[in-house]
Design an enzyme around this catalytic site. Structure first.
Site, short mmCIF file in Angstrom:
data_model
loop_
_atom_site.label_atom_id
_atom_site.label_comp_id
_atom_site.label_asym_id
_atom_site.label_seq_id
_atom_site.Cartn_x
_atom_site.Cartn_y
_atom_site.Cartn_z
CE LYS A 95 -1.86 1.56 3.76
NZ LYS A 95 -2.63 1.79 4.98
CG ASP A 146 -7.40 3.03 2.46
OD1 ASP A 146 -8.29 2.70 1.63
OD2 ASP A 146 -7.48 4.06 3.14
#
Ligand code: SF4
Length: 215
Positions: A122, A140
């Site tokens: 991420k 996320d």
């Protein structure tokens, strides 16, 4: 899998709802500071990270000041971001690696970024998109939830969701899509009580339509 036409409708509604698609972590023009903020943002709000880093960089302005920091002291300085022991260790170790291997610069390749302590897929995608303008979908918890409700994906695995989104959304929209999903997750599509009634996406949203049928 969503049809191309439906994907385009969803993207254009999202663009209307959130015309400004920006990362909510502060960027002060210093790439390394942004990386530190991204590491601190794990399980913490961007708002809190921005608050803490307002003064953090006065104390540790450079890669080398973080590389030489005392772990206990840094942990104290970032305490309110949570997970402060592991985050302080990761930031110090990452700073040391950047100094030793990358001349204090941030690497551009996913593989190099993901090898840095505290940097997972991420954060690596966020860095590639924000600092190098390389298209990448940042997945996320907000993005996962919104993508699933809108039927872009049905997996709980972030990498699978990233692949599903990348396969049906045009590449030039990958960076802004992540920001818009986060904005939407915060504004209306919350985990516990999504406000489908007030959401312009309800008619094209799998979850929204299922909720409407129950009303
Ligand atoms: S209709 Fe509801 S579930 Fe669907 S995107 Fe909007 S708020 Fe989220």
């Amino acid at each position: 899998m969503l049809s191309k036409a439906k994907v385009n409708i969803i993207l254009s509604i999202l663009e209307e709802m959130y015309p400004v698609a920006e990362c909510s972590l502060d960027f002060d023009g210093n790439d390394f500071h942004f990386l530190v903020r991204a590491i601190l943002s794990a399980q913490c709000t961007d708002k809190r990270v921005n608050e803490v880093t307002k003064t953090l960089f006065d104390k540790y302005p450079s890669v080398s000041s973080f590389a030489q920091a005392q772990q206990e002291a840094l942990a104290k300085d970032i305490k309110t971001c949570g997970l402060y022991n592991s985050k302080s260790r990761n930031i110090i170790k990452t700073s040391q690696i950047l100094e030793e291997m990358y001349d204090g610069q941030i690497p551009i390749e996913s593989e190099d970024l993901e090898s840095l302590p505290g940097v997972g897929r991420k954060v690596a995608n966020l860095i590639r998109g924000e600092l190098f303008s390389i298209p990448a979908v940042v997945v996320d918890t907000h993005c996962m939830r919104v993508a699933k409700r809108l039927d872009f994906a049905d997996s709980d695995q972030p990498l699978r969701v990233e692949k599903d989104l990348s396969s049906c959304v045009p590449k030039d929209k990958w960076i802004t899509l992540g920001h818009r999903f986060v904005a939407h997750g915060r504004a209306l599509c919350s985990a516990r009580s999504p406000k489908c009634n007030s959401c312009a996406l309800e008619e094209v949203c799998k979850y929204g339509r299922s909720q409407a049928r129950k009303r």
